[in-house]
Design a protein around this motif. Structure first.
Motif, PDB file in Angstrom:
ATOM      1  N   UNK A   8       0.954  -1.063   0.489  1.00 13.74           N
ATOM      2  CA  UNK A   8      -0.005  -0.285   0.033  1.00 13.74           C
ATOM      3  C   UNK A   8       0.802   0.756  -0.071  1.00 13.74           C
ATOM      4  N   UNK A   9       1.851   1.519   0.831  1.00  7.79           N
ATOM      5  CA  UNK A   9       2.976   2.347   0.921  1.00  7.79           C
ATOM      6  C   UNK A   9       3.402   2.601  -0.646  1.00  7.79           C
ATOM      7  N   UNK A  10       3.676   1.481  -1.152  1.00  5.72           N
ATOM      8  CA  UNK A  10       4.181   1.552  -2.543  1.00  5.72           C
ATOM      9  C   UNK A  10       3.597   2.025  -3.262  1.00  5.72           C
ATOM     10  N   UNK A  11       2.021   1.513  -3.298  1.00  2.00           N
ATOM     11  CA  UNK A  11       1.516   2.155  -4.751  1.00  2.00           C
ATOM     12  C   UNK A  11       1.249   3.725  -4.184  1.00  2.00           C
ATOM     13  N   UNK A  12       1.216   4.297  -2.811  1.00  2.00           N
ATOM     14  CA  UNK A  12       0.676   5.963  -2.528  1.00  2.00           C
ATOM     15  C   UNK A  12       2.478   6.402  -3.289  1.00  2.00           C
ATOM     16  N   UNK A  13       3.222   6.092  -3.154  1.00  2.00           N
ATOM     17  CA  UNK A  13       4.258   5.971  -3.601  1.00  2.00           C
ATOM     18  C   UNK A  13       4.356   7.099  -5.381  1.00  2.00           C
ATOM     19  N   UNK A  14       3.984   5.519  -5.659  1.00  2.00           N
ATOM     20  CA  UNK A  14       3.714   5.443  -7.382  1.00  2.00           C
ATOM     21  C   UNK A  14       2.559   6.721  -7.598  1.00  2.00           C
ATOM     22  N   UNK A  15       1.669   6.814  -7.321  1.00  2.00           N
ATOM     23  CA  UNK A  15       0.053   7.474  -7.698  1.00  2.00           C
ATOM     24  C   UNK A  15       0.591   8.736  -7.040  1.00  2.00           C
ATOM     25  N   UNK A  16       1.050   9.022  -5.336  1.00  2.00           N
ATOM     26  CA  UNK A  16       1.207  10.320  -5.349  1.00  2.00           C
ATOM     27  C   UNK A  16       0.245  10.961  -4.322  1.00  2.00           C
ATOM     28  N   UNK A  17      -0.066   9.729  -3.873  1.00  2.00           N
ATOM     29  CA  UNK A  17      -1.664   9.965  -2.744  1.00  2.00           C
ATOM     30  C   UNK A  17      -0.798   9.434  -1.709  1.00  2.00           C
ATOM     31  N   UNK A  18      -1.545   9.054  -0.325  1.00  2.00           N
ATOM     32  CA  UNK A  18      -0.980   8.235   0.776  1.00  2.00           C
ATOM     33  C   UNK A  18      -1.526   7.295   1.071  1.00  2.00           C
ATOM     34  N   UNK A  19      -1.306   7.016   2.111  1.00  2.00           N
ATOM     35  CA  UNK A  19      -1.780   5.657   2.433  1.00  2.00           C
ATOM     36  C   UNK A  19      -3.404   5.146   2.677  1.00  2.00           C
ATOM     37  N   UNK A  20      -3.242   6.192   4.147  1.00  2.00           N
ATOM     38  CA  UNK A  20      -4.611   6.547   4.202  1.00  2.00           C
ATOM     39  C   UNK A  20      -5.900   6.691   3.163  1.00  2.00           C
ATOM     40  N   UNK A  21      -4.955   7.673   2.032  1.00  2.00           N
ATOM     41  CA  UNK A  21      -6.435   8.274   1.345  1.00  2.00           C
ATOM     42  C   UNK A  21      -6.719   6.371  -0.071  1.00  2.00           C
ATOM     43  N   UNK A  22      -5.742   5.231   0.387  1.00  2.00           N
ATOM     44  CA  UNK A  22      -5.734   4.192  -0.117  1.00  2.00           C
ATOM     45  C   UNK A  22      -6.477   3.615   0.284  1.00  2.00           C
ATOM     46  N   UNK A  23      -6.363   3.981   1.624  1.00  2.00           N
ATOM     47  CA  UNK A  23      -7.401   2.202   2.499  1.00  2.00           C
ATOM     48  C   UNK A  23      -8.718   3.489   2.760  1.00  2.00           C
ATOM     49  N   UNK A  24      -8.827   4.808   2.381  1.00  2.00           N
ATOM     50  CA  UNK A  24     -10.178   5.123   2.965  1.00  2.00           C
ATOM     51  C   UNK A  24     -10.966   4.917   2.519  1.00  2.00           C
ATOM     52  N   UNK A  25     -12.497   5.506   2.520  1.00  2.00           N
ATOM     53  CA  UNK A  25     -13.761   4.693   1.821  1.00  2.00           C
ATOM     54  C   UNK A  25     -13.902   5.542   0.278  1.00  2.00           C
ATOM     55  N   UNK A  26     -13.486   6.329   0.324  1.00  2.00           N
ATOM     56  CA  UNK A  26     -13.422   7.848  -0.436  1.00  2.00           C
ATOM     57  C   UNK A  26     -13.619   6.974  -2.141  1.00  2.00           C
ATOM     58  N   UNK A  27     -13.732   7.165  -3.234  1.00  2.00           N
ATOM     59  CA  UNK A  27     -14.252   6.460  -4.215  1.00  2.00           C
ATOM     60  C   UNK A  27     -13.966   7.421  -6.001  1.00  2.00           C
ATOM     61  N   UNK A  29     -11.383   8.690  -8.513  1.00  2.00           N
ATOM     62  CA  UNK A  29     -10.253   8.193 -10.166  1.00  2.00           C
ATOM     63  C   UNK A  29      -8.876   7.975  -9.084  1.00  2.00           C
ATOM     64  N   UNK A  30      -8.643   8.676  -8.642  1.00  2.00           N
ATOM     65  CA  UNK A  30      -7.387   9.776  -8.409  1.00  2.00           C
ATOM     66  C   UNK A  30      -6.822   8.127  -6.859  1.00  2.00           C
ATOM     67  N   UNK A  31      -7.589   8.192  -6.403  1.00  2.00           N
ATOM     68  CA  UNK A  31      -7.731   6.722  -5.382  1.00  2.00           C
ATOM     69  C   UNK A  31      -8.092   5.789  -6.208  1.00  2.00           C
ATOM     70  N   UNK A  32      -8.530   5.486  -6.972  1.00  2.00           N
ATOM     71  CA  UNK A  32      -9.107   3.466  -6.871  1.00  2.00           C
ATOM     72  C   UNK A  32      -8.072   2.757  -7.857  1.00  2.00           C
ATOM     73  N   UNK A  33      -7.638   4.131  -9.082  1.00  2.00           N
ATOM     74  CA  UNK A  33      -6.649   3.448  -9.199  1.00  2.00           C
ATOM     75  C   UNK A  33      -5.667   2.958  -8.527  1.00  2.00           C
ATOM     76  N   UNK A  34      -4.683   3.683  -7.636  1.00  2.00           N
ATOM     77  CA  UNK A  34      -4.175   2.966  -6.989  1.00  2.00           C
ATOM     78  C   UNK A  34      -4.136   1.587  -6.068  1.00  2.00           C
ATOM     79  N   UNK A  35      -5.826   2.079  -5.524  1.00  2.00           N
ATOM     80  CA  UNK A  35      -6.137   0.682  -4.372  1.00  2.00           C
ATOM     81  C   UNK A  35      -6.515  -0.631  -5.686  1.00  2.00           C
ATOM     82  N   UNK A  36      -6.937  -0.754  -6.295  1.00  2.00           N
ATOM     83  CA  UNK A  36      -7.152  -1.326  -7.715  1.00  2.00           C
ATOM     84  C   UNK A  36      -5.559  -1.915  -8.230  1.00  2.00           C
ATOM     85  N   UNK A  37      -5.022  -1.278  -8.248  1.00  2.00           N
ATOM     86  CA  UNK A  37      -3.301  -1.818  -8.656  1.00  2.00           C
ATOM     87  C   UNK A  37      -2.831  -2.479  -8.065  1.00  2.00           C
ATOM     88  N   UNK A  38      -3.032  -2.021  -5.929  1.00  2.00           N
ATOM     89  CA  UNK A  38      -2.574  -2.566  -4.765  1.00  2.00           C
ATOM     90  C   UNK A  38      -3.360  -4.004  -4.536  1.00  2.00           C
TER      91      UNK A  38
END
Length: 105
Positions: A8-27, A29-38
């Motif tokens: 998750x930390x790796x995805x956050x770094x590559x997509x320029x977001x935070x790990x908290x954002x990736x694991x959040x309930x927000x939907x 697209x800039x968060x969904x893509x790293x989530x799907x990638x993870x």
């Protein structure tokens, strides 16, 4: 599940977001893509079940993970930037496998 946290930390770094954002309930697209990638990299590189991956990514249901895996497969086929990022994550995960050996099960 240290390996998943690192992923998750790796995805956050590559997509320029935070790990908290990736694991959040927000939907957004800039968060969904790293989530799907993870999800895709976790499934490809780690022996975790779909429910375990879902829990690590914000307590998501295993069916949400299935949907994310399908979307990631589709994106990898037509979006070079997505494929490049997930490939980079997969290489990082493979390099770290020895570090987490024994904790994956």
């Amino acid at each position: 599940a240290r390996a998943l946290v690192s992923m998750i930390e790796s995805a956050a770094r590559l997509w320029g977001v935070t790990p908290v954002e990736i694991t959040s309930q927000r939907r957004q697209p800039y968060l969904v893509l790293p989530r799907w990638g993870t999800m895709w990299v976790a499934r490809a590189a780690l022996p975790y079940s779909l429910p375990m991956i879902g829990r690590a990514l914000g307590n998501r249901d295993h069916t949400t993970v299935i949907y994310g895996l399908r979307q990631a497969d589709r994106l990898r086929g037509r979006d070079r930037a997505f494929r490049d990022r997930t490939d980079a994550m997969l290489r990082e995960a493979s390099a770290r496998t020895e570090i987490f050996d024994g904790e994956l099960a």
